[in-house]
Scaffold this motif. Sequence first.
Motif, PDB file in Angstrom:
ATOM      1  N   ALA A 115      54.859  97.558  20.377  1.00 58.65           N
ATOM      2  CA  ALA A 115      55.330  97.393  21.832  1.00 58.65           C
ATOM      3  C   ALA A 115      55.829  98.603  22.537  1.00 58.65           C
ATOM      4  O   ALA A 115      56.229  98.476  23.646  1.00 58.65           O
ATOM      5  CB  ALA A 115      56.121  96.182  21.815  1.00 58.65           C
ATOM      6  N   ARG A 116      56.232  99.649  21.778  1.00 56.52           N
ATOM      7  CA  ARG A 116      56.811 100.864  22.324  1.00 56.52           C
ATOM      8  C   ARG A 116      55.765 101.355  23.155  1.00 56.52           C
ATOM      9  O   ARG A 116      56.145 102.227  24.243  1.00 56.52           O
ATOM     10  CB  ARG A 116      57.301 101.791  21.574  1.00 56.52           C
ATOM     11  N   LYS A 117      54.644 100.689  23.068  1.00 59.83           N
ATOM     12  CA  LYS A 117      53.342 101.435  24.211  1.00 59.83           C
ATOM     13  C   LYS A 117      53.572 100.783  25.769  1.00 59.83           C
ATOM     14  O   LYS A 117      53.075 101.132  26.595  1.00 59.83           O
ATOM     15  CB  LYS A 117      52.052 100.992  23.706  1.00 59.83           C
ATOM     16  N   ASN A 118      54.491  99.556  25.634  1.00 66.33           N
ATOM     17  CA  ASN A 118      54.937  99.030  26.944  1.00 66.33           C
ATOM     18  C   ASN A 118      55.936  99.782  27.440  1.00 66.33           C
ATOM     19  O   ASN A 118      56.950  99.839  26.838  1.00 66.33           O
ATOM     20  CB  ASN A 118      55.529  97.476  26.740  1.00 66.33           C
ATOM     21  N   LEU A 119      55.573 100.726  28.619  1.00 59.18           N
ATOM     22  CA  LEU A 119      56.780 101.428  29.254  1.00 59.18           C
ATOM     23  C   LEU A 119      57.429 100.772  30.121  1.00 59.18           C
ATOM     24  O   LEU A 119      57.283 100.624  31.294  1.00 59.18           O
ATOM     25  CB  LEU A 119      56.189 102.560  29.894  1.00 59.18           C
TER      26      LEU A 119
ATOM     27  N   PRO B   3      61.771  99.715  20.802  1.00 53.72           N
ATOM     28  CA  PRO B   3      61.844  99.203  22.177  1.00 53.72           C
ATOM     29  C   PRO B   3      60.492  98.788  22.586  1.00 53.72           C
ATOM     30  O   PRO B   3      59.466  98.750  21.926  1.00 53.72           O
ATOM     31  CB  PRO B   3      62.118 100.452  22.954  1.00 53.72           C
ATOM     32  N   GLY B   4      60.276  98.522  23.880  1.00 56.92           N
ATOM     33  CA  GLY B   4      59.273  98.039  24.712  1.00 56.92           C
ATOM     34  C   GLY B   4      59.269  96.366  24.902  1.00 56.92           C
ATOM     35  O   GLY B   4      57.990  95.923  25.331  1.00 56.92           O
ATOM     36  N   GLN B   5      59.991  95.681  24.399  1.00 56.10           N
ATOM     37  CA  GLN B   5      59.988  94.217  24.323  1.00 56.10           C
ATOM     38  C   GLN B   5      59.850  93.969  25.546  1.00 56.10           C
ATOM     39  O   GLN B   5      60.920  94.631  26.454  1.00 56.10           O
ATOM     40  CB  GLN B   5      60.750  93.605  23.346  1.00 56.10           C
TER      41      GLN B   5
ATOM     42  N   ILE C 204      63.039  85.029  22.487  1.00 57.05           N
ATOM     43  CA  ILE C 204      62.673  86.395  21.878  1.00 57.05           C
ATOM     44  C   ILE C 204      61.451  86.338  21.491  1.00 57.05           C
ATOM     45  O   ILE C 204      60.603  87.564  21.302  1.00 57.05           O
ATOM     46  CB  ILE C 204      63.909  86.498  20.461  1.00 57.05           C
ATOM     47  N   GLU C 205      60.772  85.321  20.889  1.00 58.72           N
ATOM     48  CA  GLU C 205      59.629  85.245  20.509  1.00 58.72           C
ATOM     49  C   GLU C 205      58.507  85.828  21.869  1.00 58.72           C
ATOM     50  O   GLU C 205      57.462  86.613  21.409  1.00 58.72           O
ATOM     51  CB  GLU C 205      59.051  83.766  19.963  1.00 58.72           C
ATOM     52  N   VAL C 206      58.691  84.928  22.809  1.00 58.30           N
ATOM     53  CA  VAL C 206      57.940  85.187  23.950  1.00 58.30           C
ATOM     54  C   VAL C 206      57.964  86.554  24.683  1.00 58.30           C
ATOM     55  O   VAL C 206      56.796  86.982  24.874  1.00 58.30           O
ATOM     56  CB  VAL C 206      58.196  84.239  25.296  1.00 58.30           C
ATOM     57  N   THR C 207      59.047  87.235  24.375  1.00 56.73           N
ATOM     58  CA  THR C 207      59.276  88.627  25.046  1.00 56.73           C
ATOM     59  C   THR C 207      58.853  89.644  23.922  1.00 56.73           C
ATOM     60  O   THR C 207      58.531  90.830  24.484  1.00 56.73           O
ATOM     61  CB  THR C 207      60.526  88.804  25.624  1.00 56.73           C
ATOM     62  N   SER C 208      58.910  89.246  22.631  1.00 54.35           N
ATOM     63  CA  SER C 208      58.632  90.439  21.783  1.00 54.35           C
ATOM     64  C   SER C 208      57.541  90.698  21.402  1.00 54.35           C
ATOM     65  O   SER C 208      56.944  91.440  20.603  1.00 54.35           O
ATOM     66  CB  SER C 208      59.708  90.283  20.816  1.00 54.35           C
TER      67      SER C 208
ATOM     68  N   THR D  11      53.445  93.921  19.333  1.00 53.67           N
ATOM     69  CA  THR D  11      54.858  93.537  18.678  1.00 53.67           C
ATOM     70  C   THR D  11      55.937  94.473  18.809  1.00 53.67           C
ATOM     71  O   THR D  11      55.736  95.652  18.579  1.00 53.67           O
ATOM     72  CB  THR D  11      54.553  92.945  17.126  1.00 53.67           C
ATOM     73  N   ALA D  12      57.220  93.711  19.048  1.00 56.90           N
ATOM     74  CA  ALA D  12      58.203  94.773  18.891  1.00 56.90           C
ATOM     75  C   ALA D  12      58.928  94.986  17.535  1.00 56.90           C
ATOM     76  O   ALA D  12      59.797  95.514  17.447  1.00 56.90           O
ATOM     77  CB  ALA D  12      59.273  94.307  20.074  1.00 56.90           C
ATOM     78  N   TRP D  13      58.192  94.143  16.405  1.00 57.19           N
ATOM     79  CA  TRP D  13      59.083  93.992  15.460  1.00 57.19           C
ATOM     80  C   TRP D  13      58.325  95.041  14.257  1.00 57.19           C
ATOM     81  O   TRP D  13      57.199  95.158  14.203  1.00 57.19           O
ATOM     82  CB  TRP D  13      58.711  92.838  14.643  1.00 57.19           C
TER      83      TRP D  13
END
Lengths: 106, 315
Positions: free
Chosen positions: A21-25, B19-21, B53-57, B63-65
Amino acid sequence: MKQLTWKDLPLGGYVLEPGNARKNLTGTWRTERPVIDQDACIRCRICWMYCPEPAILELKKPYTTKSGKKYDLTYEIDYDHCKGCGICAHECPVKAIKMVPEVGGG
Amino acid sequence: MKVYFRTIKDLPGEEYFGPGQLTCAGCGPSIAVRWLLKAAGPDVIVVNATGCIEVTSTSYPYTAWSIPYLHVAFENSAAAASGVESAIKVLRRKGILDTKARVMVIAGDGGTYDIGLQSLSGMLERGHGVLYVLYDNEAYMNTGIQRSGGTPHFAWTTTSPVGSKLKGKVQRKKDIMSIVMAHHIPYAATANIAYPIDLANKVKTALEYLDEGPAFIHVLAPCPPGWRYPEEMTVEIARLATETGYFPLYEWDHGKIRLNPPSNAHLDKSKRKPITEYLKRQGRFAHLTEEDIKEIEKEIDEYWDYLSRLVKAFG
Protein backbone atom coordinates in the motif's frame (compact mmCIF):
# COMPACT_ATOMS: atom_id res chain seq x y z
CA MET A 1 0.51 3.00 -12.31
CA LYS A 2 0.32 -0.07 -14.58
CA GLN A 3 -3.21 -1.47 -14.84
CA LEU A 4 -3.31 -5.20 -14.04
CA THR A 5 -5.64 -7.53 -15.93
CA TRP A 6 -7.40 -10.54 -14.42
CA LYS A 7 -4.62 -12.79 -15.80
CA ASP A 8 -2.01 -11.00 -13.69
CA LEU A 9 -3.87 -11.35 -10.40
CA PRO A 10 -3.35 -14.32 -8.06
CA LEU A 11 -6.32 -16.59 -7.41
CA GLY A 12 -8.47 -16.19 -4.32
CA GLY A 13 -7.92 -12.50 -3.77
CA TYR A 14 -4.48 -12.97 -2.26
CA VAL A 15 -2.10 -10.03 -2.14
CA LEU A 16 1.39 -11.53 -2.25
CA GLU A 17 3.53 -8.44 -1.68
CA PRO A 18 3.54 -7.32 1.98
CA GLY A 19 2.85 -3.67 2.70
CA ASN A 20 2.51 -2.69 -0.96
CA ALA A 21 0.00 0.00 0.00
CA ARG A 22 2.99 2.30 0.27
CA LYS A 23 2.52 2.76 -3.48
CA ASN A 24 -0.60 4.77 -2.62
CA LEU A 25 0.81 8.27 -2.34
CA THR A 26 -1.60 9.60 0.25
CA GLY A 27 0.51 12.74 0.61
CA THR A 28 -1.53 14.26 -2.21
CA TRP A 29 -4.48 14.61 0.22
CA ARG A 30 -2.62 17.17 2.29
CA THR A 31 -3.65 20.82 2.58
CA GLU A 32 -1.09 21.73 5.25
CA ARG A 33 2.42 20.38 5.46
CA PRO A 34 4.30 19.81 8.73
CA VAL A 35 7.82 21.24 8.80
CA ILE A 36 10.25 20.20 11.55
CA ASP A 37 12.68 22.78 12.89
CA GLN A 38 15.71 20.49 13.35
CA ASP A 39 17.41 22.95 15.70
CA ALA A 40 14.43 23.20 18.06
CA CYS A 41 13.63 19.44 17.98
CA ILE A 42 14.71 17.63 21.17
CA ARG A 43 14.39 14.06 19.68
CA CYS A 44 11.76 13.06 22.25
CA ARG A 45 10.05 10.65 19.77
CA ILE A 46 6.53 11.87 20.60
CA CYS A 47 5.58 12.90 17.02
CA TRP A 48 6.93 9.58 15.74
CA MET A 49 4.94 7.72 18.39
CA TYR A 50 1.60 9.37 17.60
CA CYS A 51 1.80 9.50 13.78
CA PRO A 52 -1.06 7.39 12.35
CA GLU A 53 0.53 6.69 8.96
CA PRO A 54 3.52 6.35 9.98
CA ALA A 55 4.90 9.31 8.02
CA ILE A 56 7.53 10.44 10.50
CA LEU A 57 10.78 8.68 9.75
CA GLU A 58 13.37 8.01 12.43
CA LEU A 59 16.70 8.20 10.59
CA LYS A 60 20.13 7.34 11.96
CA LYS A 61 21.53 10.60 10.63
CA PRO A 62 23.76 12.60 12.99
CA TYR A 63 22.82 16.25 13.36
CA THR A 64 24.50 19.14 15.15
CA THR A 65 22.27 22.05 16.09
CA LYS A 66 23.29 25.68 15.73
CA SER A 67 23.92 25.83 19.47
CA GLY A 68 26.33 22.88 19.14
CA LYS A 69 24.18 20.08 20.55
CA LYS A 70 24.85 16.73 18.85
CA TYR A 71 22.15 14.16 18.10
CA ASP A 72 22.49 10.67 16.55
CA LEU A 73 18.94 10.67 15.22
CA THR A 74 17.05 12.91 12.84
CA TYR A 75 13.28 12.90 12.42
CA GLU A 76 12.07 13.65 8.92
CA ILE A 77 8.64 13.70 7.34
CA ASP A 78 7.68 11.30 4.57
CA TYR A 79 5.84 13.82 2.40
CA ASP A 80 4.76 11.03 0.01
CA HIS A 81 2.45 9.64 2.70
CA CYS A 82 1.82 12.40 5.26
CA LYS A 83 -1.86 13.36 5.11
CA GLY A 84 -1.28 16.58 7.02
CA CYS A 85 -3.47 15.79 10.03
CA GLY A 86 -1.30 17.92 12.32
CA ILE A 87 -1.19 15.54 15.31
CA CYS A 88 2.63 15.87 15.34
CA ALA A 89 2.53 19.67 15.49
CA HIS A 90 -0.23 19.60 18.12
CA GLU A 91 1.54 17.08 20.38
CA CYS A 92 5.11 18.42 20.02
CA PRO A 93 6.18 19.49 23.55
CA VAL A 94 8.59 22.16 22.27
CA LYS A 95 6.49 23.34 19.29
CA ALA A 96 9.25 22.47 16.83
CA ILE A 97 6.77 21.45 14.12
CA LYS A 98 4.86 24.07 12.15
CA MET A 99 1.95 23.45 9.81
CA VAL A 100 2.50 25.37 6.56
CA PRO A 101 -0.30 25.68 3.95
CA GLU A 102 0.51 23.71 0.78
CA VAL A 103 -0.83 26.43 -1.50
CA GLY A 104 0.06 30.08 -0.99
CA GLY A 105 2.05 29.42 2.17
CA GLY A 106 5.51 29.37 0.60
CA MET B 1 0.83 -6.74 33.20
CA LYS B 2 4.53 -7.23 32.79
CA VAL B 3 6.62 -4.24 31.80
CA TYR B 4 8.47 -4.88 28.53
CA PHE B 5 8.80 -1.25 27.45
CA ARG B 6 9.65 1.13 30.27
CA THR B 7 10.07 4.44 28.42
CA ILE B 8 9.37 5.88 25.00
CA LYS B 9 12.98 5.09 23.98
CA ASP B 10 12.37 1.32 24.44
CA LEU B 11 9.55 1.20 21.90
CA PRO B 12 10.37 -0.88 18.80
CA GLY B 13 11.20 0.91 15.54
CA GLU B 14 10.00 -1.69 13.01
CA GLU B 15 6.75 -0.92 11.21
CA TYR B 16 4.27 -3.62 10.18
CA PHE B 17 1.30 -1.43 9.26
CA GLY B 18 1.26 1.25 6.60
CA PRO B 19 2.08 3.72 5.21
CA GLY B 20 -0.31 4.24 2.33
CA GLN B 21 -3.49 2.97 3.98
CA LEU B 22 -6.54 5.06 3.09
CA THR B 23 -7.58 5.99 6.63
CA CYS B 24 -8.69 9.59 7.18
CA ALA B 25 -6.12 12.15 8.26
CA GLY B 26 -5.72 11.91 12.04
CA CYS B 27 -7.21 8.40 12.27
CA GLY B 28 -7.24 7.01 15.82
CA PRO B 29 -7.70 3.32 14.87
CA SER B 30 -4.68 3.62 12.58
CA ILE B 31 -2.50 4.64 15.56
CA ALA B 32 -3.98 1.74 17.54
CA VAL B 33 -3.25 -0.89 14.87
CA ARG B 34 0.23 0.48 14.23
CA TRP B 35 1.12 0.01 17.92
CA LEU B 36 -0.59 -3.37 18.21
CA LEU B 37 1.60 -4.73 15.44
CA LYS B 38 4.77 -2.98 16.58
CA ALA B 39 4.33 -4.48 20.05
CA ALA B 40 3.43 -7.93 18.73
CA GLY B 41 6.34 -8.14 16.27
CA PRO B 42 6.56 -10.14 13.05
CA ASP B 43 5.42 -13.52 14.44
CA VAL B 44 1.70 -12.81 14.37
CA ILE B 45 -1.23 -13.69 12.11
CA VAL B 46 -3.98 -11.07 12.00
CA VAL B 47 -7.61 -11.93 11.42
CA ASN B 48 -9.49 -8.73 10.70
CA ALA B 49 -13.24 -8.27 10.84
CA THR B 50 -14.83 -5.90 8.36
CA GLY B 51 -14.67 -2.33 9.57
CA CYS B 52 -12.82 0.94 9.10
CA ILE B 53 -9.37 -0.59 9.30
CA GLU B 54 -10.18 -3.42 6.91
CA VAL B 55 -11.80 -1.20 4.30
CA THR B 56 -9.01 1.36 4.34
CA SER B 57 -5.98 -0.93 4.62
CA THR B 58 -6.78 -3.53 1.96
CA SER B 59 -7.97 -1.73 -1.16
CA TYR B 60 -7.26 -4.52 -3.65
CA PRO B 61 -4.58 -5.17 -5.01
CA TYR B 62 -2.83 -3.32 -2.21
CA THR B 63 -2.34 -4.17 1.44
CA ALA B 64 -0.98 -2.02 4.23
CA TRP B 65 -0.06 -5.11 6.29
CA SER B 66 3.43 -6.56 6.36
CA ILE B 67 2.39 -9.68 8.29
CA PRO B 68 0.04 -12.57 7.34
CA TYR B 69 -3.45 -11.18 7.20
CA LEU B 70 -6.91 -12.67 6.74
CA HIS B 71 -10.02 -10.63 6.14
CA VAL B 72 -13.33 -12.14 7.22
CA ALA B 73 -16.86 -10.87 7.73
CA PHE B 74 -18.18 -8.82 10.64
CA GLU B 75 -19.69 -11.75 12.48
CA ASN B 76 -17.07 -14.49 12.21
CA SER B 77 -13.68 -12.92 12.95
CA ALA B 78 -13.28 -14.76 16.27
CA ALA B 79 -14.57 -18.01 14.72
CA ALA B 80 -12.07 -17.76 11.85
CA ALA B 81 -9.27 -16.97 14.29
CA SER B 82 -10.24 -20.06 16.34
CA GLY B 83 -9.80 -22.09 13.16
CA VAL B 84 -6.40 -20.55 12.40
CA GLU B 85 -5.23 -21.21 15.94
CA SER B 86 -6.46 -24.83 15.88
CA ALA B 87 -4.87 -25.40 12.48
CA ILE B 88 -1.48 -24.19 13.76
CA LYS B 89 -1.85 -26.49 16.79
CA VAL B 90 -2.62 -29.53 14.64
CA LEU B 91 0.16 -28.82 12.14
CA ARG B 92 2.64 -28.47 14.98
CA ARG B 93 1.47 -31.68 16.60
CA LYS B 94 1.93 -33.55 13.30
CA GLY B 95 5.36 -32.03 12.85
CA ILE B 96 4.43 -30.37 9.55
CA LEU B 97 4.91 -26.80 10.73
CA ASP B 98 7.24 -25.40 13.35
CA THR B 99 6.02 -21.93 14.23
CA LYS B 100 5.37 -19.92 17.32
CA ALA B 101 3.06 -17.56 15.45
CA ARG B 102 0.32 -15.98 17.56
CA VAL B 103 -3.15 -15.26 16.27
CA MET B 104 -4.63 -11.82 16.79
CA VAL B 105 -8.13 -10.63 15.92
CA ILE B 106 -8.57 -6.96 15.17
CA ALA B 107 -12.19 -5.86 15.10
CA GLY B 108 -14.06 -2.62 15.49
CA ASP B 109 -16.84 -1.80 17.91
CA GLY B 110 -19.56 -2.81 15.42
CA GLY B 111 -17.83 -6.15 14.83
CA THR B 112 -17.48 -6.77 18.55
CA TYR B 113 -20.29 -5.11 20.52
CA ASP B 114 -23.01 -5.97 18.01
CA ILE B 115 -22.42 -8.32 15.10
CA GLY B 116 -19.47 -10.39 16.27
CA LEU B 117 -20.48 -10.82 19.92
CA GLN B 118 -21.57 -14.44 19.45
CA SER B 119 -18.35 -15.53 17.78
CA LEU B 120 -16.29 -13.66 20.41
CA SER B 121 -18.21 -15.33 23.21
CA GLY B 122 -17.84 -18.72 21.54
CA MET B 123 -14.10 -18.27 21.14
CA LEU B 124 -13.68 -17.22 24.77
CA GLU B 125 -15.80 -20.11 25.97
CA ARG B 126 -13.88 -22.71 23.92
CA GLY B 127 -10.64 -21.25 25.24
CA HIS B 128 -8.72 -20.73 22.00
CA GLY B 129 -5.36 -19.05 22.47
CA VAL B 130 -6.22 -15.94 20.49
CA LEU B 131 -5.73 -12.29 21.35
CA TYR B 132 -8.89 -10.36 20.47
CA VAL B 133 -8.37 -6.63 20.09
CA LEU B 134 -11.35 -4.32 19.92
CA TYR B 135 -10.55 -0.84 18.59
CA ASP B 136 -13.44 1.27 19.71
CA ASN B 137 -14.31 4.37 17.69
CA GLU B 138 -17.83 4.26 19.11
CA ALA B 139 -19.95 3.90 15.94
CA TYR B 140 -20.00 2.32 12.47
CA MET B 141 -17.74 4.97 10.98
CA ASN B 142 -16.80 3.65 7.54
CA THR B 143 -20.44 3.25 6.43
CA GLY B 144 -21.31 6.78 7.52
CA ILE B 145 -21.46 7.07 11.32
CA GLN B 146 -24.32 4.79 12.39
CA ARG B 147 -24.80 4.11 16.10
CA SER B 148 -23.49 0.85 17.56
CA GLY B 149 -23.62 -0.83 20.95
CA GLY B 150 -20.42 1.05 21.73
CA THR B 151 -21.81 4.53 21.06
CA PRO B 152 -22.10 6.49 24.32
CA HIS B 153 -25.28 8.00 25.72
CA PHE B 154 -26.32 11.33 24.08
CA ALA B 155 -23.83 11.00 21.20
CA TRP B 156 -24.99 12.24 17.82
CA THR B 157 -24.79 9.75 14.94
CA THR B 158 -26.74 9.62 11.65
CA THR B 159 -29.07 6.98 13.12
CA SER B 160 -29.36 8.66 16.53
CA PRO B 161 -29.97 12.22 15.32
CA VAL B 162 -30.44 15.36 17.36
CA GLY B 163 -33.76 17.21 17.09
CA SER B 164 -36.80 18.24 19.10
CA LYS B 165 -37.66 14.62 20.09
CA LEU B 166 -34.26 12.97 20.32
CA LYS B 167 -31.01 14.11 21.86
CA GLY B 168 -28.59 11.70 20.27
CA LYS B 169 -28.36 8.09 21.39
CA VAL B 170 -30.96 7.13 23.96
CA GLN B 171 -29.19 4.10 25.42
CA ARG B 172 -25.95 3.81 27.33
CA LYS B 173 -22.70 2.26 26.14
CA LYS B 174 -22.47 -1.48 26.53
CA ASP B 175 -19.97 -2.61 29.17
CA ILE B 176 -18.02 -5.05 26.99
CA MET B 177 -15.22 -5.54 29.53
CA SER B 178 -17.63 -7.00 32.08
CA ILE B 179 -19.07 -9.32 29.44
CA VAL B 180 -15.57 -10.54 28.57
CA MET B 181 -14.45 -10.83 32.20
CA ALA B 182 -17.52 -12.95 32.90
CA HIS B 183 -15.95 -15.61 30.64
CA HIS B 184 -13.10 -15.88 33.19
CA ILE B 185 -10.33 -15.76 30.60
CA PRO B 186 -6.68 -15.29 31.67
CA TYR B 187 -6.31 -11.68 30.57
CA ALA B 188 -8.47 -8.70 29.59
CA ALA B 189 -7.51 -5.04 29.58
CA THR B 190 -8.49 -1.59 28.39
CA ALA B 191 -5.97 0.62 26.62
CA ASN B 192 -5.88 3.98 24.94
CA ILE B 193 -4.00 5.26 21.89
CA ALA B 194 -2.82 8.25 23.92
CA TYR B 195 -0.76 5.82 26.07
CA PRO B 196 1.12 3.67 23.52
CA ILE B 197 3.66 2.37 26.08
CA ASP B 198 0.84 1.01 28.25
CA LEU B 199 -0.84 -0.38 25.11
CA ALA B 200 2.35 -2.08 23.90
CA ASN B 201 3.00 -3.64 27.33
CA LYS B 202 -0.56 -4.95 27.48
CA VAL B 203 -0.29 -6.50 24.00
CA LYS B 204 2.99 -8.23 24.91
CA THR B 205 1.57 -9.48 28.21
CA ALA B 206 -1.58 -10.77 26.50
CA LEU B 207 0.44 -12.60 23.83
CA GLU B 208 2.49 -14.33 26.54
CA TYR B 209 -0.70 -15.65 28.17
CA LEU B 210 -2.10 -17.19 24.99
CA ASP B 211 -0.88 -20.69 25.87
CA GLU B 212 -3.36 -20.65 28.77
CA GLY B 213 -6.32 -19.29 26.85
CA PRO B 214 -7.79 -16.25 25.14
CA ALA B 215 -6.99 -12.62 25.89
CA PHE B 216 -8.90 -9.45 25.13
CA ILE B 217 -7.85 -5.81 24.79
CA HIS B 218 -10.27 -2.91 24.42
CA VAL B 219 -8.57 0.11 22.81
CA LEU B 220 -10.21 3.51 22.63
CA ALA B 221 -9.51 5.10 19.23
CA PRO B 222 -11.13 8.48 18.47
CA CYS B 223 -12.44 9.21 14.97
CA PRO B 224 -12.23 12.82 13.66
CA PRO B 225 -15.12 12.72 11.13
CA GLY B 226 -17.41 10.65 13.35
CA TRP B 227 -16.80 12.45 16.63
CA ARG B 228 -16.77 15.82 14.84
CA TYR B 229 -13.50 17.44 15.89
CA PRO B 230 -10.45 18.82 14.02
CA GLU B 231 -8.09 15.96 13.10
CA GLU B 232 -5.05 17.21 15.05
CA MET B 233 -7.01 16.69 18.32
CA THR B 234 -7.17 12.86 18.11
CA VAL B 235 -4.54 12.14 20.75
CA GLU B 236 -5.61 15.00 23.01
CA ILE B 237 -9.23 13.77 23.04
CA ALA B 238 -8.12 10.19 23.68
CA ARG B 239 -5.99 11.38 26.60
CA LEU B 240 -8.87 13.45 28.01
CA ALA B 241 -11.15 10.40 27.83
CA THR B 242 -8.93 8.70 30.39
CA GLU B 243 -8.09 11.81 32.41
CA THR B 244 -11.77 12.68 32.89
CA GLY B 245 -12.55 9.12 33.96
CA TYR B 246 -14.74 8.47 30.90
CA PHE B 247 -12.48 5.61 29.75
CA PRO B 248 -10.60 4.11 32.72
CA LEU B 249 -7.51 1.99 32.07
CA TYR B 250 -7.60 -1.29 33.96
CA GLU B 251 -6.82 -4.93 33.51
CA TRP B 252 -8.17 -8.30 34.54
CA ASP B 253 -5.22 -10.61 35.12
CA HIS B 254 -6.10 -14.14 36.29
CA GLY B 255 -9.01 -13.03 38.41
CA LYS B 256 -7.35 -9.89 39.76
CA ILE B 257 -8.45 -6.41 38.72
CA ARG B 258 -5.91 -3.63 38.72
CA LEU B 259 -6.26 0.03 37.69
CA ASN B 260 -3.35 1.23 35.54
CA PRO B 261 -1.81 4.70 35.53
CA PRO B 262 -3.14 7.33 35.20
CA SER B 263 -6.51 5.81 36.15
CA ASN B 264 -5.18 4.32 39.40
CA ALA B 265 -5.47 7.78 40.99
CA HIS B 266 -8.99 8.35 39.69
CA LEU B 267 -10.94 6.40 42.31
CA ASP B 268 -10.93 9.76 44.09
CA LYS B 269 -13.29 11.88 42.00
CA SER B 270 -11.41 15.12 42.69
CA LYS B 271 -8.40 13.71 40.81
CA ARG B 272 -10.43 13.40 37.60
CA LYS B 273 -10.70 16.33 35.20
CA PRO B 274 -14.25 17.67 34.69
CA ILE B 275 -16.11 15.70 32.03
CA THR B 276 -16.95 18.92 30.11
CA GLU B 277 -13.26 19.09 29.11
CA TYR B 278 -13.83 15.91 27.12
CA LEU B 279 -17.34 16.66 25.86
CA LYS B 280 -16.91 20.26 24.71
CA ARG B 281 -14.20 19.37 22.20
CA GLN B 282 -16.50 17.10 20.20
CA GLY B 283 -19.26 18.12 17.80
CA ARG B 284 -21.22 14.93 18.50
CA PHE B 285 -21.87 16.27 22.01
CA ALA B 286 -22.40 19.92 20.94
CA HIS B 287 -26.15 19.81 21.70
CA LEU B 288 -25.80 18.84 25.38
CA THR B 289 -27.49 20.95 28.02
CA GLU B 290 -26.38 21.33 31.64
CA GLU B 291 -28.75 18.53 32.75
CA ASP B 292 -27.47 16.16 30.06
CA ILE B 293 -23.88 16.75 31.16
CA LYS B 294 -24.95 16.12 34.78
CA GLU B 295 -26.52 12.85 33.70
CA ILE B 296 -23.36 11.76 31.86
CA GLU B 297 -21.35 12.68 34.95
CA LYS B 298 -23.71 10.61 37.09
CA GLU B 299 -23.28 7.62 34.77
CA ILE B 300 -19.50 7.92 34.95
CA ASP B 301 -19.64 8.15 38.74
CA GLU B 302 -21.84 5.04 38.80
CA TYR B 303 -19.33 3.21 36.64
CA TRP B 304 -16.47 4.23 38.91
CA ASP B 305 -18.47 3.09 41.91
CA TYR B 306 -18.94 -0.29 40.20
CA LEU B 307 -15.23 -0.37 39.34
CA SER B 308 -14.13 0.48 42.86
CA ARG B 309 -16.29 -2.35 44.21
CA LEU B 310 -14.73 -4.70 41.64
CA VAL B 311 -11.25 -3.60 42.67
CA LYS B 312 -12.16 -4.15 46.32
CA ALA B 313 -13.54 -7.61 45.60
CA PHE B 314 -10.91 -8.78 43.09
CA GLY B 315 -7.97 -6.45 43.69
